[in-house]
Design a protein around this motif. Structure first.
Motif: not given
Length: 542
Positions: A51-56, A104-110, A159-164, A178-186
């Motif tokens: 049902t849900n996908d991760s970056l990799v 969207r890329a910003k979904d990744a932060l939350g 369309g970029t997500v950068t990890f530091h 193991g981290v699915p990307i879900v909509p921003d605001g979840t």
């Protein structure tokens, strides 16, 4: 043919098996209590990845190739920058959630803030547990707030997500599967309800711990057959079996798939004889540990632990677990087939260089017990009250200790209490049993955390029994570093580390549980993934 013609056979055309309803039976406790993919426990991931996908993610094929990391919502696995501390992922364009919103890329932060919280809260492999490399993640607990805005920067237009990261980590992509990307605001907490899907299926009905219904996501378009292939069934129903013998539901066609677990050995033997073509066994990724608490008598004396090792009839334990269909004998931490595995067994009659276990050595075991003077010492064997396999193993060890002259009793706890009690009250637990699985089929995952000291850096600790060897920790850290420069030498180092743990006898490494699956006569396409288990979406029904 009588006319001398040539017969040509071909495989079924693509899509031939698409359609139908797949009925899955699960044992009580195996269905998730939440429909939130971030908070689902690791052993329930077979549904969440549909049902849900991760970056990799891991490549969605059976066998060892399933451990390959492939891009999923990310278009590619990037080359790290800044000495391995900065990773920039580009999202695939055009992917949408089942409710029509664009990914969207910003979904990744939350999503990653949720992932860190879930890992800290569940401690069962949900989310991204035990990882404090992302800047800001070390300050997060098990409940909000969790602010990773300094560790994750996003750009929707690019369309970029950068990890530091706080340190270089060449294996970082493998840690975020193991981290699915879900909509921003979840909400950052467990929603307990379905979240918009990106995969080929969406959840339309959910009863916590009892049933789940998936149907096709009409907005899904396959972007990578390696990461998220289109599924075969149109619908997937998953329900807990409450029948006396769930195998009959599969054999009569009322259900299509059942992972065998607590069935009696006699019943499993019947299935092997009656319907061998409908049985499938996956390679084991787990080891059963009957842990002896080295901080409590009588197991603080290594001779007592050695006696238990020598006296253990591992064939009897395989029978107690359900027979050779669902378990194989071992003496060591690392399961066969793992990188770093080298067969080894000193706890057998007539030990030999080939490492085979040949049988128990009761005379040596009784001589060790006599030398220790612990005859009659009380021991409580703690176990899981599952009415089947776990309880049978606990009772076996109670009987074994009695045969060795100790005064042993069995204490069984229900699943909701057992693991919490063992973890939180080690001062009361002399002996307890459990199995550990390792997703990546490498020795490091089987050993680090279970047989390292509390001071070992960045390890998710699951250390029952209190055994700890600081000198071995140094060797383990060296083996981890060696993996990056000389994998062959690293495998040899891990094998020697494994053998050192076996010699110390902190637990009876008794058998490797396997996953046996029973399919209905109308079901085909079985593949066993080393992380996700049976690939439900690749099964087909006539």
């Amino acid at each position: 043919l009588t006319d001398g013609g040539v017969v040509v056979t071909t495989g079924a055309a693509a899509g031939t098996h698409r359609g139908g309803l797949l009925h899955i039976l699960d044992a009580p406790g195996d269905l998730p209590e939440t429909a939130d993919p971030t908070y689902a426990e690791w052993y329930q991931s077979a549904v969440e990845v549909l049902t849900n996908d991760s970056l990799v993610t891991f490549k969605r094929v059976g066998g060892p190739d399933g451990l390959t990391i492939v891009p999923d919502l990310a278009a590619a696995i990037p080359t790290p920058q800044d000495g391995g501390r900065t990773w920039t992922f580009h999202l695939r364009p055009g992917v949408v959630y089942s409710d029509g919103r664009a990914v969207r890329a910003k979904d990744a932060l939350g999503s990653f803030e949720r992932g860190v919280l879930a890992g800290n809260a569940a401690q069962t492999g949900a989310g991204i547990y035990g990882n404090i490399e992302i800047i800001g993640s070390a300050a997060c607990g098990s409940a909000p707030p969790c602010d990773l805005s300094n560790g994750i920067t996003t750009d929707d237009s690019a369309g970029t997500v950068t990890f530091h990261l706080t340190m270089s980590d060449p294996d970082f992509p493998s840690r975020i599967t193991g981290v699915p990307i879900v909509p921003d605001g979840t909400p950052l907490t467990d929603t307990r309800t379905p979240i918009p899907a990106t995969g080929p299926y969406q959840i339309v009905a959910f009863d916590p711990g009892r049933s789940e219904r998936l149907v096709r996501n009409p907005r899904f378009a396959e972007w990578s057959p390696d990461a998220q292939p289109d599924g075969n069934p149109d619908e997937i129903d998953i329900a807990v079996s409450h029948g006396g013998d769930p195998t009959t539901e599969v054999l009569t066609g009322r259900a299509d798939i059942l992972e065998l677990g607590s069935e009696p050995a006699a019943r499993l033997g019947q299935l092997r004889t009656q319907v061998p073509a409908q049985l499938h066994v996956a390679p084991s990724d787990a080891t059963w540990f009957e842990v002896m608490n080295t901080r409590l008598p009588p197991f603080d004396d290594p001779r007592v632990r050695q006696a238990v090792e020598l006296a253990t009839d591992r064939n009897a334990l395989v029978d107690a677990w359900g027979g050779p269909l669902v378990a194989t004998v071992t003496c060591q931490v690392v399961p066969p087939g793992f990188a770093g595995y080298s067969r080894y067994c000193p706890w057998t009659v007539d030990p030999s260089p080939n490492g085979d276990w040949l049988g128990p050595d009761l005379p040596r075991a009784r001589a060790l017990i006599a030398a220790t003077g612990v005859h009659g010492a009380p021991v409580t064997v703690w176990g899981l009250d599952d009415g089947g396999q776990h309880a049978a193993v606990a009772r076996y060890f109670t009987g074994l200790l009695g045969d060795l002259g100790l005064t042993a009793t069995t204490r069984l706890l229900d699943p909701d209490r057992y693991f919490t009690f063992v973890r939180e009250h080690p001062e009361q637990v002399q002996m307890s049993g459990h199995w550990n699985s390792s997703e990546r089929r490498v020795a490091a995952e089987a050993i680090i955390g279970s047989y390292t000291c509390p001071s070992y850096p960045d390890a998710y600790q699951s250390r029952p029994g209190g055994w700890c060897d600081p000198a071995l920790d140094i060797r383990i850290q060296a083996a981890v570093q060696l993996e990056r420069t000389d994998p062959i030498a690293a495998d040899d180092a891990w094998a020697r580390i494994d053998h050192t743990i076996v010699d110390a006898a902190p637990a009876v490494m008794a058998f490797n549980p396997t996953t046996a699956t029973l399919l209905s006569a109308r079901t085909g396409g079985y593949e066993a993934h080393p992380v996700f288990g049976v690939l439900y979406d690749q099964l087909w029904v006539r």
